[in-house]
Motif scaffolding. Structure first.
Motif, short mmCIF file in Angstrom:
data_model
loop_
_atom_site.label_atom_id
_atom_site.label_comp_id
_atom_site.label_asym_id
_atom_site.label_seq_id
_atom_site.Cartn_x
_atom_site.Cartn_y
_atom_site.Cartn_z
N ALA A 113 14.02 44.40 46.08
CA ALA A 113 13.04 43.83 45.16
C ALA A 113 12.23 42.71 45.81
N GLU A 114 12.88 41.89 46.66
CA GLU A 114 12.20 40.73 47.24
C GLU A 114 11.17 41.14 48.29
N GLU A 115 11.26 42.38 48.76
CA GLU A 115 10.42 42.83 49.87
C GLU A 115 9.17 43.57 49.39
N LEU A 116 9.15 43.96 48.11
CA LEU A 116 8.06 44.82 47.62
C LEU A 116 6.70 44.12 47.72
N SER A 117 5.65 44.90 48.05
CA SER A 117 4.30 44.35 48.08
C SER A 117 3.87 44.01 46.66
N HIS A 118 2.78 43.25 46.55
CA HIS A 118 2.34 42.79 45.23
C HIS A 118 1.98 43.97 44.31
N TYR A 119 1.60 45.12 44.90
CA TYR A 119 1.12 46.23 44.07
C TYR A 119 2.22 47.25 43.75
N SER A 120 3.38 47.08 44.37
CA SER A 120 4.32 48.20 44.36
C SER A 120 5.52 47.96 43.45
N SER A 121 5.91 49.02 42.73
CA SER A 121 7.12 48.90 41.93
C SER A 121 8.31 49.55 42.65
N GLN A 122 8.01 50.34 43.65
CA GLN A 122 9.06 51.05 44.38
C GLN A 122 8.48 51.46 45.75
N THR A 123 9.17 51.15 46.82
CA THR A 123 8.69 51.55 48.15
C THR A 123 9.88 51.98 49.00
N SER A 124 9.69 53.03 49.77
CA SER A 124 10.67 53.38 50.80
C SER A 124 9.94 53.53 52.12
N ASP A 125 10.51 52.96 53.15
CA ASP A 125 9.96 53.18 54.49
C ASP A 125 10.67 54.35 55.13
N ILE A 126 9.89 55.21 55.79
CA ILE A 126 10.51 56.18 56.68
C ILE A 126 10.54 55.49 58.03
N GLU A 127 11.74 55.20 58.50
CA GLU A 127 11.87 54.44 59.74
C GLU A 127 12.24 55.38 60.89
N TYR A 128 11.77 54.99 62.07
CA TYR A 128 12.11 55.73 63.28
C TYR A 128 12.79 54.76 64.24
N ALA A 178 4.91 54.43 48.70
CA ALA A 178 4.97 53.42 47.64
C ALA A 178 4.59 54.02 46.30
N ASN A 179 5.28 53.55 45.27
CA ASN A 179 4.87 53.84 43.90
C ASN A 179 4.04 52.63 43.46
N ARG A 180 2.71 52.79 43.44
CA ARG A 180 1.82 51.66 43.16
C ARG A 180 1.58 51.48 41.66
N GLY A 181 2.24 52.32 40.85
CA GLY A 181 2.04 52.21 39.41
C GLY A 181 0.56 52.34 39.07
N ASP A 182 0.08 51.59 38.06
CA ASP A 182 -1.36 51.64 37.75
C ASP A 182 -2.06 50.38 38.23
N PHE A 183 -1.38 49.64 39.13
CA PHE A 183 -1.90 48.34 39.55
C PHE A 183 -3.36 48.41 40.01
N ASP A 184 -3.65 49.33 40.91
CA ASP A 184 -4.99 49.33 41.53
C ASP A 184 -6.07 49.75 40.54
N LEU A 185 -5.83 50.85 39.82
CA LEU A 185 -6.84 51.30 38.87
C LEU A 185 -7.07 50.24 37.79
N ARG A 186 -6.00 49.62 37.34
CA ARG A 186 -6.13 48.60 36.30
C ARG A 186 -6.95 47.41 36.81
N GLN A 187 -6.64 46.98 38.02
CA GLN A 187 -7.38 45.84 38.60
C GLN A 187 -8.86 46.16 38.74
N HIS A 188 -9.17 47.36 39.26
CA HIS A 188 -10.58 47.71 39.45
C HIS A 188 -11.29 47.90 38.12
N MET A 189 -10.54 48.38 37.14
CA MET A 189 -11.14 48.55 35.82
C MET A 189 -11.51 47.17 35.26
#
Ligand code: ATP
Length: 454
Positions: A250-265, A278-289
């Motif tokens: 939870a502490e690592e998530l970006s401001h827009y994301s409710s869920q993120t997984s990294d595919i690491e190599y 990332a699951n960005r939810g409706d953050f971006d569309l809501r902000q632009h609206m």
């Protein structure tokens, strides 16, 4: 696997790339410009193949994704709405003694330039400042005069161009969620500490896809995309034991994301983010609206209501993928008492699929080789190579990752058969000249369940 155990190091891969014409340091004749690279012939071909395979997965293997190529410079309010002006920053510390700058959250991965065995801040003379936030967006001005209102940004991600066009895809393209918009293009970040060759750059090419879904489908779509992107790497031959999925805390998530997984190599620098989903939810569309006043909602005829879709985003750069495949494919081995370096790139990624080599430049061999080359070139990325000994030419083709080399020798002149040498097994098959094209097409098609590119 916890630590990297392969033959590759970042330095060896960078040196091969330079030696063989994949990647050159940019502005080299002026002394270079830190962590910026130009791509040579083979680098461009390799990057094109990576992009084509990504497009195959987005467009050919499914029919719910469409394309976009949006502008690099958008209205500056875009980045206010997206949160990048306020929040796209890394903590920066300066050392008052050596005048170097470091990312405060990466001090454990850096070494002190004066005392490389120590971390920054640990040497007796280190004198670090307090951390302050440094915005990673490059700024410039539009128009001939620098005045208020002309400040713009080079995009730090391609995703926002997709959100700005969302309404066009509803109205003009007549799309309804679930559907995706995919984009490939340059992004720019003024990284505090770029480095590790292609891993962290200030200018890189992103491949991002925004998948718009009704809100109740977002969690399932997120799981599906993490799996789909993981499988894509494995299908293209990346060693699955060097890949893992790491969910963000939870502490690592970006401001827009409710869920993120990294595919690491597992790069030679240790486990690191290759791709983020990332699951960005409706953050971006809501902000632009809210910021633009445009209605970005979708009408649902079933419930006769308007709603804002949620967005699942797989995001990666071409360069991190290229570096992963270069590291993964790099091997040094002894063959018949001689050292060889080989790049075991998947045939659908290799810059050159086959090289045609006349054994010597006489005795009717060049004519037959040129005829075969002309025939193959029409449908496959092939190369003609007649300079130096045949051993040298094999080594060169091994180092650029060419899966098959076809040698025209004295016997070809007698009976129109050639040898096809396999880069990995080193098997040499004798086949009729007239069947080479068919054989290569067959091997290419059977190398994966992905169909070959155009
Ligand atoms: P990092 O934590 O490594 O800085 P990030 O989490 O900021 O990366 P994202 O914003 O999620 O990265 O960007 C999506 C993808 O873009 C990353 O997974 C990576 O493949 C690529 N990427 C990001 N920054 C860079 C960079 N500076 N150079 C090359 N590729 C990059």
């Amino acid at each position: 696997m916890e630590t990297y155990e392969g033959a590759a190091t970042i330095e060896k891969v960078a040196s091969l790339c330079r030696r063989r014409g994949f990647v050159f340091p940019a502005s080299d004749i002026y002394g270079g410009i830190g962590s910026t690279y130009d791509y040579g012939h083979y680098g461009v071909l390799l990057k094109n193949n990576v992009k084509q395979r990504w497009l195959d997965a987005m467009l050919r293997e499914r029919d719910d994704i469409v394309l976009l190529d949006s502008a690099i410079i958008q209205h500056p309010r875009t980045w206010e709405a997206s949160g990048h002006v306020a929040g796209f920053s890394d903590p920066l510390v300066d050392c008052r003694t050596c005048k170097n700058r470091f990312r405060a959250d990466h001090l454990d991965q850096e070494s002190c330039p004066r005392k490389p065995s120590k971390r920054p801040g640990e040497g007796p003379e280190c004198d670090l400042t307090e951390a302050r936030q440094f915005n990673l967006m490059f700024q410039t001005t539009v128009g001939p005069v620098e005045e208020a209102g002309t400040r713009v940004f080079l995009r730090p991600e391609t995703a926002q161009g997709i959100f700005l066009n969302f309404r066009n895809y509803l109205n003009v393209m007549r799309r309804r969620p679930p559907f995706g918009i995919a984009q490939i293009g340059k992004s720019f970040r003024n990284e505090i500490t770029p480095g590790n060759f292609l891993f962290r750059l200030r200018e890189f090419e992103q491949m991002e896809m925004e998948y718009f879904v009704p809100p109740d489908q977002a969690a399932a779509a997120f799981e599906e995309w993490v799996q789909a992107r993981f499988d894509w790497y494995v299908r293209l031959g990346l060693d699955a034991s060097r890949l893992r999925v790491r969910p963000h805390g939870a502490e690592e998530l970006s401001h827009y994301s409710s869920q993120t997984s990294d595919i690491e190599y597992l790069y030679p620098i240790g486990w690191s983010e290759l791709e983020g989903v990332a699951n960005r939810g409706d953050f971006d569309l809501r902000q632009h609206m809210e910021h633009s006043g445009a209605d970005l909602r979708v009408f649902d005829p079933a419930t006769e209501t308007h709603y804002l879709p949620h967005v699942v985003e797989p995001a990666v750069s071409v360069e991190r993928i290229v570096l992963a495949f270069l590291v993964d494919g790099y091997a040094e081995e002894e063959v018949a008492g001689r050292q060889r370096t080989v790049l075991r790139l998947h045939p659908l990624l290799a810059p050159v699929v086959a090289a045609v080599l006349p054994l010597v430049n006489k005795g009717g061999m060049p004519e037959l080789a040129e005829r075969l080359y002309a025939e193959l070139r029409a449908s496959l990325p092939v190369e003609y190579d007649d300079s130096g000994s045949v051993g040298k030419r094999y080594r060169r083709q091994d180092e650029i990752g060419t899966p098959w080399t076809i040698t025209i020798d004295g016997q070809t002149v007698d009976d129109e058969t050639v040898t096809v040498r396999d880069r990995d097994s080193l098997a040499q098959d004798r086949v009729p000249l007239g069947r080479v094209r068919e054989l290569l097409a067959h091997r290419l098609a059977s190398s994966t369940d992905l169909s070959p590119g155009d």
